[in-house]
Design an enzyme around this catalytic site. Sequence first.
Site, mmCIF file in Angstrom:
data_model
loop_
_atom_site.group_PDB
_atom_site.id
_atom_site.type_symbol
_atom_site.label_atom_id
_atom_site.label_comp_id
_atom_site.label_asym_id
_atom_site.label_seq_id
_atom_site.Cartn_x
_atom_site.Cartn_y
_atom_site.Cartn_z
ATOM 1 C CE1 TYR A 144 -9.652 9.177 5.089
ATOM 2 C CE2 TYR A 144 -8.742 11.088 6.662
ATOM 3 C CZ TYR A 144 -9.335 10.633 5.408
ATOM 4 O OH TYR A 144 -9.199 11.572 4.439
ATOM 5 C CE LYS B 134 -7.084 9.911 2.623
ATOM 6 N NZ LYS B 134 -7.289 9.946 1.192
#
Length: 242
Positions: free
Chosen positions: A166, A170
Site C-alpha cells: 500500500y 501511494k
Amino acid sequence: MTKKVVLITGANKGIGYEVARQLADNGFIVLLGARDPERGEAAAKKLRTGSSDVHFVPLNTIDEQSIQSAAEMVTKKWEKVDVLVNNAGIFPEYSLGIRPSLLEVSMLKDTFETNVFGSFGVIHYFLPLLKKAVVGQIVNVSSTLGSLGSMTNPDSMYSETNTSAYNASKSALNALTVALAKDLLPEQIRINSICPGWVQTDLGTDAAPRTVEQGATIIVKLAMMEHPPTGKFLDDDGEIPW
C-alpha cells in the site's frame, strides 16, 4: 453545459460516496463510478432522492475495456469532465498484519493494479474529456503513508504503519501526480494528490479517528476551487512532504 461535471471512482460507499453527496449538494453533475452495477445504481438512486443530478457509471478501474467504455459513455452524455477524483483503492495487507519482507508478490501486484495502474488508466481515457473543461482537475486520493518524508520520520504517526504494498503504491501514485502536473500545466489541467487521513471506512476500519465527512473535506474543497493549485500533496492542514 454550465454545471460542473465530476467523475468519482469507487464512489458507491465510503469517502467516494460522501464526496459525491457533498458535490451533488453543491450543484455538480455527479458521475458515480463503481464496478458493481447493483451497488453503484443503488448508491446513485439514494443520492437522487434529494433531487440531485447523480448518475451511475459502470467503471472497473482494473479493466481497461471498462474504463474505455465508461469514457465513451460520458463523452456521449455529458461531453466533458471538470473534475476527476481517483478514489478507488485497496489495502489488503492492513487487516492481515503481513510483514513487508513476507508479502506475497501477487498481493503487491494486485495493490499496484488498483492503486496505480487503475488510477493512471482512468486519467488516460478521461483526459480528452478533462481538456474540454475550462479548467480540468484531477484529484488523486493518496495517503501520507506514501510520503517518504513521513515514513522515515519517527515522530510521524504514519511511520508506525510499516506496510509495503500500500505505501509503495501511494508513493508511486504521488510520482505520477508530479509528472502529470508538469506535463499538463500548459493545457490548464490541474492535478494534486491528497490524504483524507485515517477514515472510518471498510478500508480504514472502525478504529479510525476521522469520519467520512472529515475525509471528504479536502477533496470537496479542491473540486470547488476556481483556481486550484497543481503538483501538490495536500491534507486538511496544508502541504505534506513528498
